[in-house]
Motif scaffolding. Structure first.
Motif, PDB file in Angstrom:
ATOM      1  N   LEU A 123     -38.876  -5.545 -29.457  1.00  0.00           N
ATOM      2  CA  LEU A 123     -38.908  -6.226 -30.755  1.00  0.00           C
ATOM      3  C   LEU A 123     -38.084  -7.513 -30.725  1.00  0.00           C
ATOM      4  O   LEU A 123     -38.517  -8.563 -31.210  1.00  0.00           O
ATOM      5  CB  LEU A 123     -38.386  -5.288 -31.849  1.00  0.00           C
ATOM      6  CG  LEU A 123     -39.282  -4.099 -32.205  1.00  0.00           C
ATOM      7  CD1 LEU A 123     -38.575  -3.180 -33.194  1.00  0.00           C
ATOM      8  CD2 LEU A 123     -40.613  -4.573 -32.788  1.00  0.00           C
ATOM      9  N   VAL A 124     -36.892  -7.402 -30.156  1.00  0.00           N
ATOM     10  CA  VAL A 124     -36.026  -8.586 -30.064  1.00  0.00           C
ATOM     11  C   VAL A 124     -36.687  -9.674 -29.222  1.00  0.00           C
ATOM     12  O   VAL A 124     -36.683 -10.860 -29.575  1.00  0.00           O
ATOM     13  CB  VAL A 124     -34.654  -8.201 -29.495  1.00  0.00           C
ATOM     14  CG1 VAL A 124     -33.823  -9.449 -29.208  1.00  0.00           C
ATOM     15  CG2 VAL A 124     -33.913  -7.283 -30.457  1.00  0.00           C
ATOM     16  N   ALA A 125     -37.267  -9.257 -28.095  1.00  0.00           N
ATOM     17  CA  ALA A 125     -37.922 -10.228 -27.214  1.00  0.00           C
ATOM     18  C   ALA A 125     -39.112 -10.873 -27.903  1.00  0.00           C
ATOM     19  O   ALA A 125     -39.330 -12.091 -27.801  1.00  0.00           O
ATOM     20  CB  ALA A 125     -38.360  -9.539 -25.930  1.00  0.00           C
ATOM     21  N   GLY A 126     -39.909 -10.071 -28.608  1.00  0.00           N
ATOM     22  CA  GLY A 126     -41.083 -10.610 -29.283  1.00  0.00           C
ATOM     23  C   GLY A 126     -40.728 -11.611 -30.362  1.00  0.00           C
ATOM     24  O   GLY A 126     -41.331 -12.686 -30.453  1.00  0.00           O
ATOM     25  N   VAL A 158     -43.734   0.714 -23.929  1.00  0.00           N
ATOM     26  CA  VAL A 158     -43.115   0.588 -25.244  1.00  0.00           C
ATOM     27  C   VAL A 158     -42.576  -0.824 -25.437  1.00  0.00           C
ATOM     28  O   VAL A 158     -42.731  -1.423 -26.517  1.00  0.00           O
ATOM     29  CB  VAL A 158     -41.981   1.626 -25.408  1.00  0.00           C
ATOM     30  CG1 VAL A 158     -41.175   1.354 -26.671  1.00  0.00           C
ATOM     31  CG2 VAL A 158     -42.569   3.031 -25.455  1.00  0.00           C
ATOM     32  N   PHE A 159     -41.956  -1.366 -24.413  1.00  0.00           N
ATOM     33  CA  PHE A 159     -41.423  -2.730 -24.479  1.00  0.00           C
ATOM     34  C   PHE A 159     -42.544  -3.727 -24.764  1.00  0.00           C
ATOM     35  O   PHE A 159     -42.418  -4.588 -25.651  1.00  0.00           O
ATOM     36  CB  PHE A 159     -40.726  -3.075 -23.167  1.00  0.00           C
ATOM     37  CG  PHE A 159     -40.241  -4.495 -23.082  1.00  0.00           C
ATOM     38  CD1 PHE A 159     -39.011  -4.864 -23.598  1.00  0.00           C
ATOM     39  CD2 PHE A 159     -41.028  -5.480 -22.490  1.00  0.00           C
ATOM     40  CE1 PHE A 159     -38.560  -6.178 -23.526  1.00  0.00           C
ATOM     41  CE2 PHE A 159     -40.596  -6.792 -22.415  1.00  0.00           C
ATOM     42  CZ  PHE A 159     -39.358  -7.144 -22.939  1.00  0.00           C
ATOM     43  N   VAL A 160     -43.645  -3.611 -24.038  1.00  0.00           N
ATOM     44  CA  VAL A 160     -44.758  -4.551 -24.200  1.00  0.00           C
ATOM     45  C   VAL A 160     -45.376  -4.425 -25.589  1.00  0.00           C
ATOM     46  O   VAL A 160     -45.633  -5.438 -26.263  1.00  0.00           O
ATOM     47  CB  VAL A 160     -45.822  -4.318 -23.106  1.00  0.00           C
ATOM     48  CG1 VAL A 160     -47.065  -5.164 -23.384  1.00  0.00           C
ATOM     49  CG2 VAL A 160     -45.257  -4.655 -21.731  1.00  0.00           C
ATOM     50  N   LEU A 161     -45.618  -3.195 -26.039  1.00  0.00           N
ATOM     51  CA  LEU A 161     -46.206  -2.993 -27.354  1.00  0.00           C
ATOM     52  C   LEU A 161     -45.285  -3.487 -28.473  1.00  0.00           C
ATOM     53  O   LEU A 161     -45.745  -4.067 -29.467  1.00  0.00           O
ATOM     54  CB  LEU A 161     -46.530  -1.513 -27.562  1.00  0.00           C
ATOM     55  CG  LEU A 161     -47.692  -0.956 -26.735  1.00  0.00           C
ATOM     56  CD1 LEU A 161     -47.835   0.537 -26.963  1.00  0.00           C
ATOM     57  CD2 LEU A 161     -48.991  -1.684 -27.068  1.00  0.00           C
ATOM     58  N   ALA A 162     -43.989  -3.269 -28.305  1.00  0.00           N
ATOM     59  CA  ALA A 162     -43.042  -3.738 -29.309  1.00  0.00           C
ATOM     60  C   ALA A 162     -43.003  -5.260 -29.353  1.00  0.00           C
ATOM     61  O   ALA A 162     -42.943  -5.862 -30.436  1.00  0.00           O
ATOM     62  CB  ALA A 162     -41.647  -3.182 -29.020  1.00  0.00           C
ATOM     63  N   ALA A 163     -43.047  -5.887 -28.178  1.00  0.00           N
ATOM     64  CA  ALA A 163     -43.063  -7.350 -28.139  1.00  0.00           C
ATOM     65  C   ALA A 163     -44.326  -7.891 -28.798  1.00  0.00           C
ATOM     66  O   ALA A 163     -44.283  -8.877 -29.554  1.00  0.00           O
ATOM     67  CB  ALA A 163     -42.975  -7.831 -26.693  1.00  0.00           C
ATOM     68  N   PHE A 164     -45.458  -7.242 -28.522  1.00  0.00           N
ATOM     69  CA  PHE A 164     -46.721  -7.659 -29.158  1.00  0.00           C
ATOM     70  C   PHE A 164     -46.644  -7.495 -30.669  1.00  0.00           C
ATOM     71  O   PHE A 164     -47.045  -8.386 -31.427  1.00  0.00           O
ATOM     72  CB  PHE A 164     -47.880  -6.842 -28.593  1.00  0.00           C
ATOM     73  CG  PHE A 164     -49.153  -6.989 -29.381  1.00  0.00           C
ATOM     74  CD1 PHE A 164     -49.957  -8.101 -29.214  1.00  0.00           C
ATOM     75  CD2 PHE A 164     -49.531  -6.030 -30.308  1.00  0.00           C
ATOM     76  CE1 PHE A 164     -51.131  -8.258 -29.954  1.00  0.00           C
ATOM     77  CE2 PHE A 164     -50.694  -6.173 -31.052  1.00  0.00           C
ATOM     78  CZ  PHE A 164     -51.497  -7.288 -30.870  1.00  0.00           C
TER      79      PHE A 164
END
Length: 207
Positions: free
Chosen positions: A9-12, A154-160
């Motif tokens: 989320l933070v990265a996105g 999870v990281f990728v989906l959260a960033a998206f």
């Protein structure tokens, strides 16, 4: 799992919140068309962010190293696309404004939602800054090799999701702007300002 979610989320939001040329074009596009078209375009931007987040988590330093030799051509290509969009937007706005003053004009059909999605997806993919950003985040943790595939997902989906929520918010702002500036002069000014911002950003990108 929670740490991967928060990190994504933070990265996105980190890559999406700074409004650059793509964000400016997204707002302008929605103002000139419809919220549906704008949302599809926003999802195109978010999809590109998700793709680069996936490449960064899977490839890490290898992806960054592979892109390094073509950073300059990619930057020039991105600048050229932005300049083309800026020139086209300004020319179209002026032509429509003059046509309205001279005679009743028939507005050309707006881009379809699918075309808007693909256009913004391609434009965002041209920018190598995104993958470098995500690669730097992954490499900066120093634990990329130890992360499980589920946590990577999870990281990728959260960033998206983070990117999508912000881009849709921008599209909503564009829809409100389009309703507020119903006059032909207002739409002309909006289009020219948008084209000017994109031109400045393109020149800075190529410099």
């Amino acid at each position: 799992m929670t740490a991967a979610l928060v990190a994504g989320l933070v990265a996105g939001y980190g890559i999406a919140v700074p409004v650059g040329a793509v964000g400016t074009y997204l707002v302008s596009l929605t103002a000139r068309t419809s919220l549906r078209t704008g949302v599809c375009a926003a999802l195109g931007v978010a999809a590109a962010d998700g793709i680069y987040a996936l490449l960064a988590t899977v490839g890490g330093s290898a992806v960054a190293a592979a892109l390094r030799p073509v950073l300059v051509p990619l930057r020039w290509a991105s600048a050229l696309v932005l300049l083309t969009l800026a020139a086209r937007g300004a020319t179209t706005a002026v032509r429509r404004f003059r046509a309205h003053r001279l005679t009743t004009r028939i507005a050309p059909p707006p881009p379809s939602p699918a075309r808007a999605f693909l256009s913004l997806l391609g434009l965002t993919l041209l920018n190598p800054t995104t993958v470098i950003y995500f690669a730097a985040l992954v490499l900066g943790t120093g634990t990329a090799d130890a992360v499980r595939p589920v946590e990577q997902g999870v990281f990728v989906l959260a960033a998206f999701a983070a990117s999508a929520s912000w881009q849709v918010l921008l599209a909503g702002g564009g829809a409100l702007l389009g309703r507020a500036l119903t006059g032909h002069r207002g739409r002309l000014v909006t289009a020219l300002v948008s084209s000017g911002v994109m031109t400045v950003l393109a020149v800075r990108m190529a410099g």
